[in-house]
Design a protein around this motif. Structure first.
Motif, PDB file in Angstrom:
ATOM      1  N   ALA A 351      24.377   8.375  -4.738  1.00 37.80           N
ATOM      2  CA  ALA A 351      23.916   9.595  -5.394  1.00 37.80           C
ATOM      3  C   ALA A 351      23.306   9.278  -6.754  1.00 37.80           C
ATOM      4  O   ALA A 351      22.235   9.785  -7.112  1.00 37.80           O
ATOM      5  CB  ALA A 351      25.080  10.577  -5.559  1.00 37.80           C
ATOM      6  N   VAL A 352      23.975   8.411  -7.508  1.00 39.45           N
ATOM      7  CA  VAL A 352      23.485   8.093  -8.860  1.00 39.45           C
ATOM      8  C   VAL A 352      22.233   7.238  -8.781  1.00 39.45           C
ATOM      9  O   VAL A 352      21.259   7.457  -9.512  1.00 39.45           O
ATOM     10  CB  VAL A 352      24.585   7.389  -9.668  1.00 39.45           C
ATOM     11  CG1 VAL A 352      24.076   7.010 -11.033  1.00 39.45           C
ATOM     12  CG2 VAL A 352      25.795   8.303  -9.796  1.00 39.45           C
ATOM     13  N   ILE A 353      22.238   6.250  -7.864  1.00 38.64           N
ATOM     14  CA  ILE A 353      21.052   5.406  -7.707  1.00 38.64           C
ATOM     15  C   ILE A 353      19.864   6.274  -7.292  1.00 38.64           C
ATOM     16  O   ILE A 353      18.742   6.093  -7.755  1.00 38.64           O
ATOM     17  CB  ILE A 353      21.316   4.298  -6.664  1.00 38.64           C
ATOM     18  CG1 ILE A 353      22.290   3.275  -7.243  1.00 38.64           C
ATOM     19  CG2 ILE A 353      20.021   3.637  -6.237  1.00 38.64           C
ATOM     20  CD1 ILE A 353      22.829   2.292  -6.237  1.00 38.64           C
ATOM     21  N   GLY A 354      20.113   7.261  -6.456  1.00 41.29           N
ATOM     22  CA  GLY A 354      19.038   8.137  -5.999  1.00 41.29           C
ATOM     23  C   GLY A 354      18.477   9.022  -7.102  1.00 41.29           C
ATOM     24  O   GLY A 354      17.438   9.643  -6.920  1.00 41.29           O
ATOM     25  N   GLY A 355      19.157   9.112  -8.227  1.00 38.98           N
ATOM     26  CA  GLY A 355      18.587   9.856  -9.350  1.00 38.98           C
ATOM     27  C   GLY A 355      19.340  11.115  -9.720  1.00 38.98           C
ATOM     28  O   GLY A 355      18.848  11.915 -10.510  1.00 38.98           O
ATOM     29  N   THR A 356      20.528  11.328  -9.159  1.00 42.26           N
ATOM     30  CA  THR A 356      21.310  12.492  -9.571  1.00 42.26           C
ATOM     31  C   THR A 356      22.177  12.117 -10.761  1.00 42.26           C
ATOM     32  O   THR A 356      22.855  11.090 -10.749  1.00 42.26           O
ATOM     33  CB  THR A 356      22.182  12.990  -8.404  1.00 42.26           C
ATOM     34  OG1 THR A 356      21.329  13.514  -7.389  1.00 42.26           O
ATOM     35  CG2 THR A 356      23.126  14.088  -8.862  1.00 42.26           C
ATOM     36  N   SER A 357      22.107  12.947 -11.803  1.00 38.30           N
ATOM     37  CA  SER A 357      22.778  12.606 -13.048  1.00 38.30           C
ATOM     38  C   SER A 357      24.284  12.786 -12.932  1.00 38.30           C
ATOM     39  O   SER A 357      24.765  13.707 -12.276  1.00 38.30           O
ATOM     40  CB  SER A 357      22.251  13.486 -14.174  1.00 38.30           C
ATOM     41  OG  SER A 357      22.998  13.270 -15.344  1.00 38.30           O
ATOM     42  N   LEU A 358      25.014  11.890 -13.597  1.00 43.33           N
ATOM     43  CA  LEU A 358      26.469  12.030 -13.658  1.00 43.33           C
ATOM     44  C   LEU A 358      26.875  13.112 -14.649  1.00 43.33           C
ATOM     45  O   LEU A 358      28.027  13.505 -14.710  1.00 43.33           O
ATOM     46  CB  LEU A 358      27.095  10.705 -14.090  1.00 43.33           C
ATOM     47  CG  LEU A 358      27.215   9.609 -13.040  1.00 43.33           C
ATOM     48  CD1 LEU A 358      27.623   8.314 -13.704  1.00 43.33           C
ATOM     49  CD2 LEU A 358      28.226   9.998 -11.988  1.00 43.33           C
ATOM     50  N   LEU A 406      19.540   3.966 -16.547  1.00 36.84           N
ATOM     51  CA  LEU A 406      18.336   4.797 -16.564  1.00 36.84           C
ATOM     52  C   LEU A 406      18.706   6.254 -16.801  1.00 36.84           C
ATOM     53  O   LEU A 406      18.055   6.966 -17.573  1.00 36.84           O
ATOM     54  CB  LEU A 406      17.584   4.668 -15.239  1.00 36.84           C
ATOM     55  CG  LEU A 406      16.680   3.455 -15.093  1.00 36.84           C
ATOM     56  CD1 LEU A 406      16.091   3.421 -13.695  1.00 36.84           C
ATOM     57  CD2 LEU A 406      15.575   3.502 -16.126  1.00 36.84           C
ATOM     58  N   ASP A 407      19.774   6.698 -16.143  1.00 38.96           N
ATOM     59  CA  ASP A 407      20.230   8.084 -16.291  1.00 38.96           C
ATOM     60  C   ASP A 407      20.590   8.375 -17.749  1.00 38.96           C
ATOM     61  O   ASP A 407      20.135   9.350 -18.344  1.00 38.96           O
ATOM     62  CB  ASP A 407      21.439   8.307 -15.374  1.00 38.96           C
ATOM     63  CG  ASP A 407      21.966   9.721 -15.446  1.00 38.96           C
ATOM     64  OD1 ASP A 407      21.192  10.622 -15.815  1.00 38.96           O
ATOM     65  OD2 ASP A 407      23.150   9.932 -15.128  1.00 38.96           O
ATOM     66  N   ALA A 408      21.390   7.463 -18.334  1.00 42.25           N
ATOM     67  CA  ALA A 408      21.821   7.668 -19.712  1.00 42.25           C
ATOM     68  C   ALA A 408      20.644   7.605 -20.670  1.00 42.25           C
ATOM     69  O   ALA A 408      20.546   8.383 -21.623  1.00 42.25           O
ATOM     70  CB  ALA A 408      22.874   6.624 -20.085  1.00 42.25           C
ATOM     71  N   MET A 409      19.701   6.667 -20.395  1.00 40.86           N
ATOM     72  CA  MET A 409      18.548   6.543 -21.286  1.00 40.86           C
ATOM     73  C   MET A 409      17.658   7.765 -21.214  1.00 40.86           C
ATOM     74  O   MET A 409      17.173   8.259 -22.229  1.00 40.86           O
ATOM     75  CB  MET A 409      17.755   5.282 -20.932  1.00 40.86           C
ATOM     76  CG  MET A 409      18.270   4.041 -21.635  1.00 40.86           C
ATOM     77  SD  MET A 409      17.581   2.526 -20.947  1.00 40.86           S
ATOM     78  CE  MET A 409      15.839   2.849 -21.053  1.00 40.86           C
ATOM     79  N   SER A 410      17.432   8.276 -20.009  1.00 42.72           N
ATOM     80  CA  SER A 410      16.558   9.436 -19.891  1.00 42.72           C
ATOM     81  C   SER A 410      17.229  10.653 -20.506  1.00 42.72           C
ATOM     82  O   SER A 410      16.577  11.530 -21.058  1.00 42.72           O
ATOM     83  CB  SER A 410      16.196   9.696 -18.428  1.00 42.72           C
ATOM     84  OG  SER A 410      17.267  10.289 -17.754  1.00 42.72           O
TER      85      SER A 410
END
Lengths: 421, 261
Positions: A351-358, A406-410
């Motif tokens: 889910a996270v790799i696919g781009g869903t944010s934690l 990437l999630d945290a940076m974005s």
């Protein structure tokens, strides 16, 4: 910003449909589309770009290392392998959108697999009935988790941690001393992951899927233009349609080279599409995003936050149970370690790799497909290279770390750009 | 003055041993801006929560357009036509402007969200309020504080409310943004809405309010016509004494009298 090109609109000449000068979005020219893309990337709206690039990279690397990686047989097996955890990932995404976590999905899948096998084999009810009962058991479990979380206020982390233990206990109890229940290899359960469609059926589905997408896009954009709103240019519609058609027809072509489109993959993709539509196009989906983005704001807007939370946990556990059903189907048996292994971690990682944010409120159902394919490709490739679980875990961890970074940076980038207006 | 659209009488509310509101009355008429004033802890926020249905009153009567009503949940207040705009927590940062405007009251067609209709109506609404936004499809996280406040106020208007409660709408805003929000409040009044404005800023109150209702220690402490009342009288009511820190300060420095309370 590039000059706004007026939308040519023959039917609405009498109505004033001048472009709104306040809108800086220029999507009608190629340059405008590029500018929009650049602004999104700068603003931290990466979308599916990183994971698609990553998936292509992974495929290229493994194909260079092993010539059979992109063979129709390997890709066909890959699509069946990702289906079970993929369904669980789809459920996890719903929970992540709320900004919560569900640690019980593996155990729920295991418990559902035990329910399925015991009902179908020991009790002897029809297999379709057992499948429905197992999925229903998942729904009930999820509603229980959700109710404890939403109504009593126990953190979801703790509720589902208890679930992780408790439902595995139920699974062991149901299966009893034998530990393993074998299912019929010709029944409905086995058919779920061992059915392949004839080529013409696969082509038919591809044509219908792309056709429906193009038709709805055309109608929708025409309505937007008629209402005086910024609409996509024909070029953008064509690009988007092509971006869908190429992978869809490509997959069907490749899968037809082997045994045809697998039913299991179709179930998985079907659920992903259904959940995507539900999340983006229905009031319910909008409420899920709203609760994830700001529970208090959602509550004050009159949304029943508790009901949304309970229903999301219910759906998530139901999808986990369906994942468990597919696990049983693939191995023809429910055993003590069905769903007890790496499924939980892989589902959350996908889910996270696919781009869903934690962090809640950001993501989409397609993360399950993209993230699942990335992890499935890594597993499959390393298997072909005869590298074992140790290497796979390390590489998967690295990919997960990159995705979370990437999630945290974005997220940080969005904050920096937030007060720029 | 026309008939009150919202009339509260004898509202009391306890939190444990603390009497946050004690027999409070408040009325607001259509086309009137009533400023609700009071020092910290005077019970302003509690009264707002009573009206909005977030924390129902323990006792007291609420009349809406002359009818006795009970407001026990936020949905009750919304149904009556009472819109509340909170200082914060009003918007979902991850949703775009259109989604936020229609949050909870989404338009649907054949079971699906009707984005076209919502975006069209959002444009129309913001136009009617002379509000300028860069794009209606950006997440509200990317908007400035004033723009967010304006979106929050605009959203409340979609339900065609008769009463609008604004909880410190200008507290975190700069000069130009404050002016925009005050303009918007005047437009609400011109539309014939009853506006309850909670503010600490006496300049704002004098700029837009018709009446000032003052709370002190959970009780009514005066109801003033803003135009006919001096700044000192209102401050005296807020602090409970004509000899208060604000008046002492203004006596010492008469030339630099501040409008901030």
């Amino acid at each position: 910003m590039a000059q706004q090109t007026p939308v040519s609109n023959d039917t609405a000449n009498d109505a004033p449909v001048a472009q709104d000068p306040r809108l800086i979005v220029t999507r009608t020219t190629p340059a405008g589309i590029l500018a929009t893309l650049r602004r999104r990337i700068r603003g931290g709206e990466l979308g599916p770009l990183p994971v698609i690039v990553g998936l292509i990279l992974i495929c290229v690397v493994f194909q260079l290392l092993h010539e059979r990686f992109l063979s129709p047989q390997n890709l066909s097996n890959l699509t069946v392998q990702v289906a079970a955890v993929g369904l669980m990932t789809t459920g996890v995404i719903m929970v992540l959108l709320l900004g919560e976590i569900d640690l019980s999905i593996g155990s729920v899948a295991g418990a559902a697999s035990a329910v399925l096998a015991v009902l179908a084999v020991r009790v002897g009810i029809p297999e379709w009935g057992a499948i429905a009962a197992a999925a229903g058991a998942g729904l009930v479990i999820g509603i229980l988790h959700g109710t404890i979380f939403a109504k009593i206020g126990v953190p979801a982390f703790v509720v589902t941690l208890a679930g992780l233990l408790g439902w595995q206990g139920v699974q062991l109890q149901l299966l009893g001393s034998d530990g393993t229940v074998n299912i019929s290899d010709t029944g409905a359960i086995a058919a779920l992951t061992h059915t392949y469609f004839v080529p013409s059926f696969g082509w038919g589905i591809a044509v219908v899927a792309v056709g429906v997408f193009v038709a709805f896009t055309l109608v929708g954009e025409r309505r937007r233009a008629a209402a005086g709103l910024v609409a996509m240019s024909p070029l953008e519609i064509a690009v988007r349609s092509l971006a869908l058609a190429v992978p869809v027809f490509g997959s069907v072509y490749v899968l037809n080279q082997y045994k045809g489109v697998p039913l299991a993959f179709l179930i998985f993709v079907g659920f992903v599409v259904a959940f995507d539509l539900m999340l983006r196009k229905t009031r319910y989906g909008r409420m899920v995003f709203a609760v994830g983005g700001g529970a208090e704001a959602a509550r004050r807007a009159g949304i029943n936050v508790d009901l949304i939370r309970i229903s999301v946990f219910g759906l998530a556990s139901m999808l986990s149970a369906m994942g468990g059903i597919l696990l049983v189907s693939r191995s023809f048996s429910a055993s003590l370690d069905t769903g007890a292994g790496e499924e939980l971690m892989m589902a959350i990682a996908a889910a996270v790799i696919g781009g869903t944010s934690l962090f809640g409120g950001r993501g989409n159902a397609y993360s399950a497909l993209l993230g699942g394919l990335v992890l499935g490709a890594i597993t499959s490739g390393l298997y072909l290279l005869q590298m074992g679980t140790p290497v796979r875990f390390m590489i998967t961890a690295l990919v997960l770390l990159i995705a979370v970074t990437l999630d945290a940076m974005s997220r940080r980038s969005r904050r920096v750009h937030a007060r720029g207006g | 003055m026309s008939t009150p659209v919202l009339e509260l009488s004898g509202i009391s509310k306890n939190f444990g041993a603390v009497q946050a509101l004690n027999q409070v009355d408040l009325t607001v008429s259509a086309g009137e801006v009533v400023a609700l004033l009071g020092d910290n802890g005077a019970g302003k926020s509690t009264l707002v929560k009573v009206i909005a249905g977030v924390n129902p009153a323990d006792s007291g009567d609420v009349l809406f357009e002359g009818q006795q009503v009970s407001i026990n949940r936020p949905a009750d207040a919304q149904r009556l036509g009472i819109a509340t705009i909170y200082q914060d927590l009003a918007l979902c940062d991850n949703l775009d402007i259109v989604a936020n405007l229609f949050l909870g009251v989404e338009k649907t067609a054949f079971g699906a969200l009707d984005e076209v209709e919502m975006e069209r109506r959002a444009l129309k609404l913001l136009d009617s309020l002379s509000v300028k936004m860069p794009s209606l499809r950006v997440p509200v996280a990317s908007l400035s504080g004033g723009q967010r406040q304006i979106i929050a106020i605009a959203r409340s208007l979609l339900g065609e409310p008769k009463v609008v409660l604004l909880d410190e709408p200008t507290a975190a805003l700069g000069v130009a943004q404050t002016a925009q929000v005050l303009d918007l409040i005047e437009r609400l009044r011109d539309r014939g809405l009853g506006v309850i404005l909670i503010s600490h800023n006496m300049a704002d109150v004098r700029a837009v309010a018709d009446r000032a209702a003052v709370l002190r220690l959970g009780r009514n402490a005066g109801d003033f016509n803003v135009e006919e009342t001096s700044y000192e009288q209102i401050v005296a009511a807020i602090t409970g004494a004509s000899d208060n820190p604000v008046s002492r300060r203004s006596e010492r420095t008469p030339a630099t009298r501040t409008e901030e309370a």
